[in-house]
Scaffold this active site. Sequence first.
Site, PDB file in Angstrom:
ATOM      1  N   SER A 102       0.793  -1.239   0.000  1.00 48.65           N
ATOM      2  CA  SER A 102       0.000   0.000   0.000  1.00 48.65           C
ATOM      3  C   SER A 102       0.819   1.280   0.000  1.00 48.65           C
ATOM      4  O   SER A 102       0.294   2.336  -0.321  1.00 48.65           O
ATOM      5  CB  SER A 102      -0.970   0.027   1.180  1.00 48.65           C
ATOM      6  OG  SER A 102      -0.281   0.259   2.384  1.00 48.65           O
ATOM      7  N   LYS A 143       0.313   4.686   6.673  1.00 47.81           N
ATOM      8  CA  LYS A 143      -0.260   5.526   5.610  1.00 47.81           C
ATOM      9  C   LYS A 143       0.359   6.912   5.711  1.00 47.81           C
ATOM     10  O   LYS A 143       1.092   7.230   6.636  1.00 47.81           O
ATOM     11  CB  LYS A 143      -1.786   5.648   5.738  1.00 47.81           C
ATOM     12  CG  LYS A 143      -2.540   4.332   5.749  1.00 47.81           C
ATOM     13  CD  LYS A 143      -2.466   3.588   4.451  1.00 47.81           C
ATOM     14  CE  LYS A 143      -3.145   2.224   4.582  1.00 47.81           C
ATOM     15  NZ  LYS A 143      -2.649   1.236   3.682  1.00 47.81           N
TER      16      LYS A 143
END
Length: 174
Positions: free
Chosen positions: A35, A78
Amino acid sequence: MGSILRELVETVVLTLVIFFLVRTVMQNYRIDGISMEPNFQNGQFLIINKLSYRLGEPQRGDVIVFHYPRDPSRDFIKRVIGLPGQTVEVRSGQVIIDGKPIDEPYGPAPGSYDAAPTLVPANQLFVLGDNRNNSSDSHSWGLLPMDKVIGRAIVSYWPPNAWRIISNPVAASP
């Protein structure tokens, strides 16, 4: 014999105190998944500063590790995109904050999706993975409560060819 035993006990106690102090301030983290590509790779190890947001506020561009809101036993990594008070949306992969497209100098792999405008309330963040089409993040599960944040990534230390201080190019730009 008594002085040797005393020194051994002092050394062990001091080692434990230092260990617990370091663990309170820092933590290592292993990236699991794709990710955050192209900037961070599966299996890469990072050091996380756990005091960052006790002493200051997050900034757009910070790379953070947090407990996944839908399953707090899992930790995610993230990038902070939207801060409290900002309206974040995504149009054809372009991130727009408060009606203006943002510059993302860290070069994420752009997404091909849209996300409706979302006002970020106090004590929450809008986070996205750098590999936008292959990331479970705020565009799919919503805002991140600040109390789920573990800390900010500060150093990549493994593999050796990925060693670097993790800077925030957004905060450094004018």
